[in-house]
Design an enzyme around this catalytic site. Structure first.
Site, PDB file in Angstrom:
ATOM      1  N   ASP A  89       0.893  -1.170   0.115  1.00 12.53           N
ATOM      2  CA  ASP A  89      -0.020  -0.149   0.086  1.00 12.53           C
ATOM      3  C   ASP A  89       0.861   1.276  -0.140  1.00 12.53           C
ATOM      4  O   ASP A  89       1.966   1.295   0.260  1.00 12.53           O
ATOM      5  CB  ASP A  89      -0.962  -0.141   1.329  1.00 12.53           C
ATOM      6  CG  ASP A  89      -0.315   0.052   2.501  1.00 12.53           C
ATOM      7  OD1 ASP A  89       0.608  -0.864   2.526  1.00 12.53           O
ATOM      8  OD2 ASP A  89      -0.447   0.679   3.287  1.00 12.53           O
ATOM      9  N   GLU A 152      -0.119  -0.983   5.723  1.00 14.29           N
ATOM     10  CA  GLU A 152       1.078  -0.343   6.655  1.00 14.29           C
ATOM     11  C   GLU A 152       0.864   1.285   6.927  1.00 14.29           C
ATOM     12  O   GLU A 152       1.135   1.857   7.874  1.00 14.29           O
ATOM     13  CB  GLU A 152       2.330  -0.883   5.934  1.00 14.29           C
ATOM     14  CG  GLU A 152       3.544  -0.616   6.999  1.00 14.29           C
ATOM     15  CD  GLU A 152       4.057   0.956   6.892  1.00 14.29           C
ATOM     16  OE1 GLU A 152       4.776   1.208   7.909  1.00 14.29           O
ATOM     17  OE2 GLU A 152       3.799   1.610   6.070  1.00 14.29           O
TER      18      GLU A 152
END
Length: 466
Positions: A89, A152
């Protein structure tokens, strides 16, 4: 067996860059509004996870997708398991890019794209390090799991879910920070400060917004006001911005005035590296009498948050000899006259101080501006691995052999997946002296550094599992 790690990686350069380019084209920004049961964080993070696992499966690794939020690829056998924890991400691109952030482009030896340095570039470098060991058929005595997360940059819910179903590795690293090595990470907690709405009888603050995520210094801030002349605002704004590192603009729009400020984004682990557009805009608006909740919102941002990343204005300056300073980042600002306002603050704290002390200091100031402090529910305690740990010594030894430079440990305010393992550290991939463009516009990573990192990872992984 003498292996020329850098030569082996250079022979795989084209393949590495091709795979990385495909990853970087995926706009893997969290978007839960478009989420589904199979893609809770949105279609982008899920697509990036699928692509990474697809690459692993293509290359003959055993792969596992855990409910569309995380996954792993596995190599080797053994009682102990080494973990390599990366994420696919990325942060929102934001404004200020010279090129399309999701159309990777190489200029002057630099690969520009969102995620190039955080964390798709380093993640792919680590993957090719592992892939090289597999292709060379090197003997191993331990299992390796490269674990891929998709949340994250937000709440790490991907890893929470993954480790509810899978065991933690015995040791390992995350390729999501800096070389030589990070063996200490500060604690991480965020709080919301909530304000009432309303204005006084004169000029009115209609709305105010700045920031994309709590772990970024806001680059852009916009406010709309009424009850004051555009000419007066422009004169005040020109004088205000004259000696400040910001860009400003004021224009009339639908019987209201829009004021915008552009600062400089940075990672929240060191707010001093940025210029907070939100607090600058508040500092400017403090010149205007607003009244009620609007004035309290502006006063808090201007009087207590502006250029105070160490909580001096809250009476809580704190530093630990090993882990450094307590830091504060004002990451998100929102105000609407009818609904009220909220400022989200992110703190990175060393050992010796806790979240409760931070909350108490915030609350004392909040009462002065008729605001309330509320937790966001996110808390990570400080993490530290001894410099004498064999894991740390092995990784630093590889770094020294391949770079010729002295290896050393560091403590940072940023948080990486490395802290999820008791014997976990962050290892690369940004080299000393390289500009840090993570979370910023025009993020890039040097092609040379991607290849150097991959070679270091290859040798490091082998040394740890042979």
């Amino acid at each position: 067996m003498q292996i020329e790690w850098q030569k082996e990686i250079s022979q795989r350069k084209d393949a590495l860059l091709a795979d990385l380019t495909e990853m970087l084209k995926i706009e893997s920004v969290r978007n839960e509004k478009l989420g589904s049961k199979n893609a809770p964080f949105g279609p982008g993070p899920r697509a990036a996870l699928d692509k990474f696992l697809e690459i692993g499966k293509r290359d003959g690794f055993a792969v596992l997708n855990v409910d569309g939020v995380a996954g792993h690829l596995e190599y080797g056998t053994g009682i102990e398991t080494m973990g390599i924890l990366a994420h696919v991400d990325v942060m929102p691109a934001g404004k200020g890019w010279d090129t399309d952030p999701f159309e990777p482009i190489i200029k002057d030896g630099k690969l520009f794209a969102r995620g190039s340095s955080d964390d798709k570039g380093p993640g792919m470098a680590a993957y090719y390090g592992l892939k090289l060991i597999k292709e060379l058929g090197l003997p191993t005595s331990k299992k390796v799991r490269m674990i891929i997360g998709t949340d994250e940059e937000s709440g790490w819910r991907c890893m929470t879910h993954y480790f509810e179903k899978m065991p933690l590795p015995d040791f390992g690293f995350s390729p999501d920070a800096f070389f030589p090595l990070i063996n200490g990470e500060k604690g991480n907690v965020s709080f919301n400060v909530d304000f009432q709405g309303g204005n006084g009888a004169g000029a009115k603050l209609l709305d105010f917004s700045a920031g994309l995520r709590e772990n970024m210094v806001p680059r852009d801030a916009i406010a709309h006001i009424s009850g004051i002349e555009l000419k007066e605002i422009k004169e005040l704004l020109t004088e205000f911005a004259d000696d400040k590192p910001i860009e400003v603009e004021a224009l009339e729009q639908n019987e209201r005035i829009e004021i915008s400020v552009i600062g400089r984004a940075a990672h929240a682990q060191e707010p001093k590296n940025g210029e907070n557009a939100g607090t600058y805009l508040a500092l400017f608006l403090k010149q205007i009498e607003l009244g009620s909740g609007a004035e309290q919102f502006i006063d808090f941002a201007a009087d207590y948050l502006h250029e105070d990343s160490r909580m001096d204005n809250f009476g809580l300056h704190f530093s630990d000899k090993t882990m450094g300073d307590l830091t504060m980042n004002a990451g998100i600002f929102n105000f609407a006259a009818a609904q009220g306002g909220r400022v989200t603050l992110n703190f990175r704290f060393p050992k010796g101080i806790g979240a409760s002390q931070i909350e108490e200091a915030l609350a004392k100031v909040a009462t002065k501006v008729n605001a309330q402090v509320n937790t966001t529910g996110k808390l990570q305690e400080p993490h530290y691995v001894s410099i004498e740990d064999p894991l740390v010594k092995t990784l630093l030894g590889v770094y020294e052999r391949q770079t010729g430079n002295k290896g050393y440990g560091m403590v940072v305010g940023g948080g990486t997946y490395g802290r999820l393992m008791k014997r976990g550290v962050a290892f690369g991939a940004m080299f000393p002296g390289t500009p840090d463009t993570m979370h910023q516009a025009n993020e890039y990573m040097l092609i040379e550094d991607i290849l150097k990192a991959a070679a270091i990872y290859a040798e490091a992984i082998y040394e740890l599992i042979k």
